[in-house]
Structures are given as C-alpha cells and as structure tokens.
Design an enzyme around this catalytic site. Structure first.
Site, short mmCIF file in Angstrom:
data_model
loop_
_atom_site.label_atom_id
_atom_site.label_comp_id
_atom_site.label_asym_id
_atom_site.label_seq_id
_atom_site.Cartn_x
_atom_site.Cartn_y
_atom_site.Cartn_z
N THR A 311 -28.09 24.60 54.94
CA THR A 311 -28.28 25.77 55.79
C THR A 311 -29.39 26.63 55.20
OG1 THR A 311 -26.03 25.81 56.65
CG2 THR A 311 -27.22 27.89 56.69
N PHE A 313 -31.07 30.18 54.90
CA PHE A 313 -30.79 31.62 55.03
C PHE A 313 -32.10 32.38 54.81
CE2 PHE A 313 -26.11 31.68 54.76
CZ PHE A 313 -25.86 30.39 54.35
O1 LIG Z 1 -19.07 31.30 57.65
C1 LIG Z 1 -19.72 31.19 56.61
O2 LIG Z 1 -19.28 30.79 55.50
C2 LIG Z 1 -21.16 31.50 56.68
O3 LIG Z 1 -21.71 31.96 55.75
C3 LIG Z 1 -21.86 31.01 57.95
C4 LIG Z 1 -22.09 29.54 57.76
C5 LIG Z 1 -21.20 28.65 58.32
C6 LIG Z 1 -21.40 27.28 58.17
C7 LIG Z 1 -22.50 26.83 57.44
C8 LIG Z 1 -23.36 27.76 56.86
C9 LIG Z 1 -23.17 29.12 57.02
#
Ligand SMILES: O=C(O)C(=O)Cc1ccccc1
Length: 442
Positions: A311, A313
């Site tokens: 992911t 960010f």
């Molecule tokens: O819900 C979380 O833990 C988040 O930070 C959002 C997310 C959810 C799934 C993958 C990456 C980030």
C-alpha cells in the site's frame, strides 16, 4: 483477555472557518504583493495560507533553480521564469513579487507593537532559511485514520520514526487535524497493489489545501483474527477495511470460510470491535500488532492473495517542501480541461517529449460539473462525463524540464494544481512472508 489501553481516535472536528496561522519567531514572514490579481497581504494575513505556502514553494524553486545550470536547450525555463511557471501552475496566473522581511525579534512583552521595520538590505537567503531543520519525527505529531494497530499507524512510523501517531476516526478528520495544528502531518493510504486506488483520499486531496511532502510504500501482511478459543468453523462474519477484504478475497474462499464479509472503517478497528463486544462468531482481517493490542488469536497468517501486497501512503503537511534534485523525486498534480480534442494526448505528450515518466493516472468525477452536454442538431445531445485527472510523474519541480512541462500543460487545461513534489520512497522491501507459489497456483 483485556485489550491493552489505547488512545481513542479524534472524532470529527469542526471544519475551520479561518485558517489558523502561527508564525514562530524565527520564521520569515512573506510580504507577497500579487499584481493584476489585486491580491495582497501583509504578514501572512489575508491571502489564504495555502496560496502563501505555494509562494514559498515558488520562491524556493526560484532559489533552487538559481543554483542549477540553466537549461540552454531553447525550451525556455530560465531561473527567472521558474517562479512564473510554478506560480501559474499553483493558480497564481500572474508573476509574484516576493519581498522577504525578517520579523522583529519576539519581545518579552507580548503586547508590544512589533511592527515590521521598512525593508533593509538583508543577508542573502539560503535554503536553510526556507527549509526548517527536519525534526526526524522525534516531536512530530502524525494523524492517521484508524486506531492503534492499523496499517496507517505503521506507515506513520515508517515515515516519521519516533513520531506521536494520532488516531482519527475518518480520513477527513486527519486532514482537519493538520489544518487545525492539532497534528503536524497526516499519513493516508492512496493506493494498493491489489485493491487499486482509495478514491476517497484523492477527492479529499482536491478539497483540502494540504501538500504532499512524501510517500511510503508499506508491505501489508494481513492476518485473520478471532477471540481466543474461537475455531474457524464458528466464524459466520469477517469484518475489515474494504481494501483488506478485497486483498484477501481468494484466500478467504480457499480457507473454506462460509462467512459474510462486512466493510468497516479500518482493520484494527475491526479487531477492537470484536474484542470489545466479545463476538465469538466474527473474525477480523487485521495486522499481527492488532492481535497483540486487542488480545486476539491469529487463525491464519499472511492471508493476502499476493505476497507482494503493498500500500502506498502519502504524507501531508501545511507547507510544501522545497523541491530538490539531489535524490529521486516524484510530483503529483491534478488537472481538468473544459473542452477541445485530444487534450489528454497533449498533456501526456508534454511529459513524453521531455522524457518524464508517469507512474500514475487516475480519473475522478468532477464534483462541481459531473456532466457536460454537447448539443448536435443532427444527432441529439451528447452527455460527456467530466473528470479531474490525477497524474504522478517522476521528476522534481526543481527541474526545468518539469517546470516547462507544467507550463505547457497549463496552456490547455482549465484547472491545474501541484499537489506536491517530494522524494520517492526508494527503501527496499521484501514481500510478505509466505510461499507465493503455494498461494497463487495460477
Ligand atoms: O485499516 C487500516 O489498517 C488502514 O490503515 C487502511 C488500510 C487497509 C488495508 C490496507 C492498507 C491500508
């Protein structure tokens, strides 16, 4: 098993009516006089803060460009033109005349009239004057969406080691926390290698005037969590963030879970909810840290459908950083165009002809004008969906080629904004633990 005590997330904040401005004693105050736009402000009051900060970026780019060899390729873009390019791109259609005046030393008497002295010759500005010393995350307060154990919390820690991570119950609240000086940064997920873009945050980037100042790519390692003693066969419901549910869909099916999937705000919040309500028929997809924090057992580890589940960010701040050329940079922009043929082709060619690689193109509905009607007497009315286009490209705004590309793009777009120019995350990462072949026989 009691869950560990964890800070409760910030609830919704009142949307700020006026931007909070706080200038520290040693911070230069920009006296920006915009001509033709007849917009002027003294001491940082008047023009909104974001435009002021864009001016900082303009000035900074000008300062940086003056330190770089000027492009003699005839494609324009001399140092003097840099501020105009970046000014135009950041929505100031006219050139900006920046006079920097140091503010009076802060006096002990807060009521004293520390009026700005008339401009006197000062020592030349240096990058250090405009780029506050990095705090290395030691005192930074970083807002994220979710509760402790969320992947966004882990991303905040990767971006700013030793920071104070501040949980927020919605993405919007994380933006407001930075705008209200409750936090210094926000770290938000924008896309995932399996689930695609998180559209909510693209829309919020446009609605707010924060600046992207960095990115982190985080390998995401999902676990299936349940209360101690619960067996997989007992699970009738799996809850988690929609991105997490999407990233584990195949594995959940292969695990033989005949359970309903339910989307909640965040992964760790799902685990916390199960623990707080002692739900023995429900499992969560969340991190191993969430299992530890909320006293849950790991029914299955590494359940993402692909071990290279990453992911991305972005880190957001009230002020842009100064674009540099000493390391790989990325720039994110958003634009819209009114009409005209092959505008997208022209935009993409503005980068292609300058050998600038694009890493992302995302279209989102144009909230203020979702549909454009085009009447044609012979065949009726065409309805064109109107979009905002988000583009990431691999170049720094300190590079003349990037400034020239944006100056060209600005010619055929009706709206163009630089969301940020920031260092690329070049940290090596290893895929999540687990035998990729076994999980993905296709
Ligand atoms: O819900 C979380 O833990 C988040 O930070 C959002 C997310 C959810 C799934 C993958 C990456 C980030």
């Amino acid at each position: 098993m009691q869950s560990l005590s964890t800070p409760s997330p910030i609830k919704s904040l009142i949307r700020p009516r006026s931007r909070v401005t706080r200038v520290s004693p040693n911070k230069l105050v920009l006296q920006c006089i915009y001509n033709s736009d007849s917009v002027s402000f003294q001491n940082g009051v008047g023009l909104n803060r974001a435009d002021w900060q864009s001016s900082c970026a303009i000035l900074a780019s000008k300062v940086v460009a003056q330190q770089q060899p000027i492009d003699k390729s005839g494609s324009g873009g001399d140092a003097d033109g840099v501020a105009d390019h970046v000014a135009a791109v950041n929505g100031h259609k006219t050139s900006v005349d920046l006079n920097l005046v140091p503010i009076e030393k802060a006096t002990s008497n807060p009521n004293s009239n520390t009026s700005i002295k008339p401009h006197q010759p000062q020592k030349p500005l240096t990058i250090t004057d405009l780029c506050p010393a990095p705090m290395h995350g030691s005192q930074l307060r970083v807002a994220y969406q979710g509760v402790p154990g969320a992947y966004s919390e882990a991303a905040a820690g990767k971006a700013y080691p030793n920071c104070e991570a501040i949980p927020c119950d919605q993405f919007e609240v994380a933006f407001q926390a930075v705008e209200l000086w409750i936090a210094d940064r926000a770290v938000l997920p924008v896309e995932n290698s399996l689930g695609g873009s998180i559209h909510r945050n693209y829309d919020l980037l446009l609605r707010h005037r924060l600046h992207i100042v960095g990115e982190v790519q985080l390998p995401v390692h999902h676990c299936l969590l349940a209360l101690p003693g619960v067996r997989k066969e007992y699970v009738k419901r799996v809850i988690s963030h929609p991105q997490a549910l999407a990233q584990c869909e195949l594995t959940l099916t292969k695990l033989g879970l005949q359970a309903a999937r339910e989307a909640v705000d965040d992964t760790a919040g799902a685990a916390e909810y199960i623990a707080a309500n002692n739900l023995r028929d429900t499992a969560a997809i969340a991190s191993a840290r969430a299992a530890e924090l909320y006293g849950m057992q790991i029914l299955a580890d590494g359940i993402q459908d692909d071990s290279s589940n990453v992911t991305r960010f972005v880190m957001l701040a009230r002020e842009p950083i100064i674009p540099r050329m000493d390391r790989p940079f990325k720039t994110s922009i958003v634009f819209a165009h009114d009409k005209g043929t092959s505008v997208l082709f022209k935009v993409l060619s503005a980068f292609a002809f300058r050998n600038i690689s694009l890493t992302k193109i995302e279209s989102r509905p144009h909230r203020n004008r979702p549909i454009r009607l085009v009447d044609d007497a012979n065949v009726g009315t065409a309805k064109h969906f109107e979009y905002m286009f988000y583009v990431d490209f691999e170049a720094s705004m300190a590079e003349v080629r990037a400034q020239n590309a944006l100056a060209e793009v600005q010619e055929f777009t009706s709206f163009l904004r630089v969301l940020g120019s920031y260092p690329m995350d070049m940290t090596p990462w290893c895929p999540s633990i687990g035998d990729d072949d076994e999980k993905n026989p296709f």
